[in-house]
Design a protein around this motif. Structure first.
Motif, mmCIF file in Angstrom:
data_model
loop_
_atom_site.group_PDB
_atom_site.id
_atom_site.type_symbol
_atom_site.label_atom_id
_atom_site.label_comp_id
_atom_site.label_asym_id
_atom_site.label_seq_id
_atom_site.Cartn_x
_atom_site.Cartn_y
_atom_site.Cartn_z
ATOM 1 N N ARG A 70 32.178 58.759 75.626
ATOM 2 C CA ARG A 70 31.320 59.233 75.132
ATOM 3 C C ARG A 70 31.171 59.147 73.664
ATOM 4 O O ARG A 70 32.250 59.644 72.804
ATOM 5 N N THR A 73 28.777 60.977 67.284
ATOM 6 C CA THR A 73 27.566 60.726 66.575
ATOM 7 C C THR A 73 27.449 59.423 65.611
ATOM 8 O O THR A 73 26.562 58.441 65.724
ATOM 9 N N MET A 76 27.298 56.318 67.508
ATOM 10 C CA MET A 76 26.000 56.255 68.330
ATOM 11 C C MET A 76 25.154 55.526 67.094
ATOM 12 O O MET A 76 24.275 54.689 67.585
ATOM 13 N N GLU A 107 23.509 52.500 80.242
ATOM 14 C CA GLU A 107 23.057 53.839 80.235
ATOM 15 C C GLU A 107 22.654 54.358 78.449
ATOM 16 O O GLU A 107 21.640 54.873 78.017
ATOM 17 N N TRP A 108 23.779 54.160 77.838
ATOM 18 C CA TRP A 108 23.639 54.281 76.465
ATOM 19 C C TRP A 108 22.518 53.546 75.797
ATOM 20 O O TRP A 108 21.858 54.108 74.930
ATOM 21 N N ARG A 110 20.060 52.191 77.163
ATOM 22 C CA ARG A 110 18.733 52.674 77.774
ATOM 23 C C ARG A 110 18.393 53.976 76.828
ATOM 24 O O ARG A 110 17.114 54.195 76.553
ATOM 25 N N GLN A 111 19.017 54.913 76.532
ATOM 26 C CA GLN A 111 18.713 55.825 75.676
ATOM 27 C C GLN A 111 18.554 55.770 74.471
ATOM 28 O O GLN A 111 17.450 56.400 73.611
ATOM 29 N N ILE A 112 18.938 54.877 73.737
ATOM 30 C CA ILE A 112 18.760 54.175 72.535
ATOM 31 C C ILE A 112 17.381 53.895 72.342
ATOM 32 O O ILE A 112 16.631 54.273 71.300
ATOM 33 N N SER A 114 14.853 55.045 74.404
ATOM 34 C CA SER A 114 13.729 55.443 75.290
ATOM 35 C C SER A 114 13.042 56.951 74.193
ATOM 36 O O SER A 114 13.740 56.692 73.096
#
Length: 114
Positions: A70, A73, A76, A107-108, A110-112, A114
């Motif tokens: 994980r 922040t 990320m 998946e990370w 993809r989240q970035i 979306s």
């Protein structure tokens, strides 16, 4: 073999487990009480043992330990910036391609975006 559903109220059970440990209950007693109170929704024996051991050792938090996969922040933010630069350089890059290049899970990525 013991079969039960994924427990609901996991945090509640951890809090109760912590309380029972503070009362001086044994692992066997704690496990039996959780099974009785939560029916099919109780934590598995391994999870009860792990949390029982933590609380016996003096840990106070009922939160999970941070997991290395994980990103924080700030990490990320770095990933978003790096992926953005790569997309500007090559518009044909796929999510999988970005994940492979940056070493970030798809998946990370993809989240970035979306």
């Amino acid at each position: 073999m013991e079969v039960h559903h994924v427990p609901r109220g996991t945090m509640e059970q951890r809090v109760n487990l912590k309380f029972l440990v503070k009362l001086g209950k044994t692992f066997t007693e704690v496990y039996a009480i959780l099974k009785e109170v939560y029916g099919n929704e109780y934590l598995c024996r391994t999870q009860v043992f792990e949390w029982f051991k933590r609380f016996k050792e003096g840990h106070e938090t009922t939160e999970d330990d941070p997991r290395p996969e994980r990103p924080s922040t700030s990490k990320m933010d770095e990933n978003i910036e790096e992926n953005g630069k790569l997309i500007h350089e090559d518009h044909r890059l796929s999510i999988l391609g970005l994940a492979e290049i940056t070493g970030v899970g798809k998946e990370w990525v993809r989240q970035i975006f979306s």
